[in-house]
Design a protein around this motif. Structure first.
Motif, PDB file in Angstrom:
ATOM      1  N   GLY A 193      -1.098   0.710   5.057  1.00 28.74           N
ATOM      2  CA  GLY A 193       0.237   1.262   4.861  1.00 28.74           C
ATOM      3  C   GLY A 193       0.961   1.634   6.130  1.00 28.74           C
ATOM      4  O   GLY A 193       2.188   1.811   6.117  1.00 28.74           O
ATOM      5  N   ARG A 194       0.246   1.742   7.229  1.00 29.67           N
ATOM      6  CA  ARG A 194       0.881   2.056   8.520  1.00 29.67           C
ATOM      7  C   ARG A 194       1.056   0.818   9.384  1.00 29.67           C
ATOM      8  O   ARG A 194       1.460   0.917  10.535  1.00 29.67           O
ATOM      9  N   GLY A 195       0.690  -0.339   8.816  1.00 33.41           N
ATOM     10  CA  GLY A 195       0.838  -1.583   9.562  1.00 33.41           C
ATOM     11  C   GLY A 195      -0.364  -1.945  10.406  1.00 33.41           C
ATOM     12  O   GLY A 195      -0.303  -2.891  11.194  1.00 33.41           O
ATOM     13  N   LYS A 196      -1.470  -1.223  10.251  1.00 30.53           N
ATOM     14  CA  LYS A 196      -2.682  -1.517  11.023  1.00 30.53           C
ATOM     15  C   LYS A 196      -3.352  -2.773  10.475  1.00 30.53           C
ATOM     16  O   LYS A 196      -3.551  -2.898   9.270  1.00 30.53           O
ATOM     17  N   PRO A 197      -3.735  -3.721  11.339  1.00 30.25           N
ATOM     18  CA  PRO A 197      -4.409  -4.934  10.862  1.00 30.25           C
ATOM     19  C   PRO A 197      -5.820  -4.634  10.379  1.00 30.25           C
ATOM     20  O   PRO A 197      -6.579  -3.930  11.057  1.00 30.25           O
ATOM     21  N   CYS A 198      -6.166  -5.150   9.194  1.00 29.78           N
ATOM     22  CA  CYS A 198      -7.453  -4.798   8.583  1.00 29.78           C
ATOM     23  C   CYS A 198      -8.300  -6.007   8.200  1.00 29.78           C
ATOM     24  O   CYS A 198      -9.492  -6.037   8.482  1.00 29.78           O
ATOM     25  N   PHE A 199      -7.696  -6.983   7.508  1.00 28.81           N
ATOM     26  CA  PHE A 199      -8.467  -8.107   6.992  1.00 28.81           C
ATOM     27  C   PHE A 199      -7.702  -9.416   7.194  1.00 28.81           C
ATOM     28  O   PHE A 199      -6.487  -9.419   7.393  1.00 28.81           O
ATOM     29  N   VAL A 200      -8.453 -10.523   7.085  1.00 28.84           N
ATOM     30  CA  VAL A 200      -7.857 -11.848   6.963  1.00 28.84           C
ATOM     31  C   VAL A 200      -8.329 -12.443   5.650  1.00 28.84           C
ATOM     32  O   VAL A 200      -9.528 -12.420   5.335  1.00 28.84           O
ATOM     33  N   MET A 201      -7.377 -12.938   4.865  1.00 31.18           N
ATOM     34  CA  MET A 201      -7.707 -13.577   3.595  1.00 31.18           C
ATOM     35  C   MET A 201      -7.287 -15.038   3.649  1.00 31.18           C
ATOM     36  O   MET A 201      -6.400 -15.425   4.411  1.00 31.18           O
ATOM     37  N   GLU A 202      -7.947 -15.848   2.836  1.00 31.35           N
ATOM     38  CA  GLU A 202      -7.586 -17.263   2.687  1.00 31.35           C
ATOM     39  C   GLU A 202      -7.147 -17.498   1.254  1.00 31.35           C
ATOM     40  O   GLU A 202      -7.866 -17.125   0.310  1.00 31.35           O
ATOM     41  N   LEU A 203      -5.981 -18.086   1.066  1.00 36.75           N
ATOM     42  CA  LEU A 203      -5.505 -18.383  -0.281  1.00 36.75           C
ATOM     43  C   LEU A 203      -6.305 -19.538  -0.868  1.00 36.75           C
ATOM     44  O   LEU A 203      -6.502 -20.561  -0.225  1.00 36.75           O
TER      45      LEU A 203
END
Length: 270
Positions: free
Chosen positions: A74-84
């Protein structure tokens, strides 16, 4: 904010080694973004929906299967990478219980999904959310850790996207090629099992599968309802090994415990 998102995207690209189509946070508030990200972290949320007309933008392409996207808090911190892994366009009334389950929100029911998303879009100023064209996206996590199999019982796990076409074939072999048009096993007078029509298509219901010697050997389909009742629609196994059905039931019991369902109703109770 755009500069911050671009910086977060670049940071995720460097950390993951993947080229990203973009990055975003779920929801319309910091609190909701963090709540939904927590569901991703817990392995519960593996689907999302958005307004198709808002994409693409100058910085982000239209979502397609195979693309990698960054997930922010919610603060814009990068957390994960997902693949569609699946993307389609449709309206709210084209959603089924399987997609609502995969979104992982609230009670994970079809009814709860519809209510929450209608409220969400109305908060955005949309008077007729059912008329919106939406993107429905399923995904898997690929960074910092890839999705791992969550075993509910010996050989029993949730049915994923790759399983769904095979499960349809399994049921067709057991019940006939037209099984996708069979009536709800809880009776013709019961409420529609899918929420989208009067027939069952196993690809449109949440399901558990069981593997035996590396092969799909059985399937259990279910339909959660608001209030804590869940109907088990089918329990089907290949071959004559009675333990497969027993293990599927054990997997369902574990899922019911985790979801805190008040009651699971089996086909022979209908």
């Amino acid at each position: 904010m755009e500069d911050a998102t671009a910086a977060a995207t670049q940071a995720l690209e460097r950390a993951s080694g993947r080229r990203l189509a973009g990055a975003f946070a779920f929801g319309d508030s910091q609190q909701l973004a963090d709540e939904l990200l927590a569901l991703v972290r817990a392995g519960r949320k593996r689907a999302t929906a958005g307004v198709a007309s808002e994409l693409p933008t100058a910085d982000q392409p239209f979502p397609e299967a195979g693309q990698s996207w960054g997930l922010l808090d919610g603060r814009g911190k990068p957390c994960f990478v997902m693949e569609l892994v699946e993307v389609r366009v449709g309206r709210l009334d084209t959603v089924d219980p399987a997609f609502a389950w995969d979104e992982g929100e609230n009670d994970r029911t079809y009814e709860g999904w519809l209510d929450a998303h209608r409220c969400f879009f109305r908060r955005q100023g949309v008077d007729a959310p059912d008329a919106l064209d939406l993107t429905f996206e399923r995904f898997r996590l690929v960074w910092p850790d890839e999705d791992a199999v969550d075993w509910l019982a010996e050989g029993v796990r949730a049915c994923d996207l790759a399983d769904r076409s095979r499960t349809a074939g399994l049921l067709a072999n057991r019940h006939g090629a037209d099984f996708a048009g069979a009536t709800n096993r809880c009776g013709a007078d019961s409420v529609d099992a899918t929420g989208v029509g009067s027939t069952i298509d196993p690809r449109r219901l949440p399901a558990l599968v069981i593997e035996h010697r590396g092969q799909l050997a059985g399937l259990l389909t279910f339909r959660p309802w608001p209030g804590g009742l869940t109907d088990v629609i089918t329990v089907d196994v290949t071959g004559s090994d009675a333990s497969l059905g027993t293990r599927l039931r054990a997997g369902m019991a574990e899922l019911a415990r985790r979801e805190r369902w008040d009651r699971v109703r089996w086909p022979d109770e209908c």
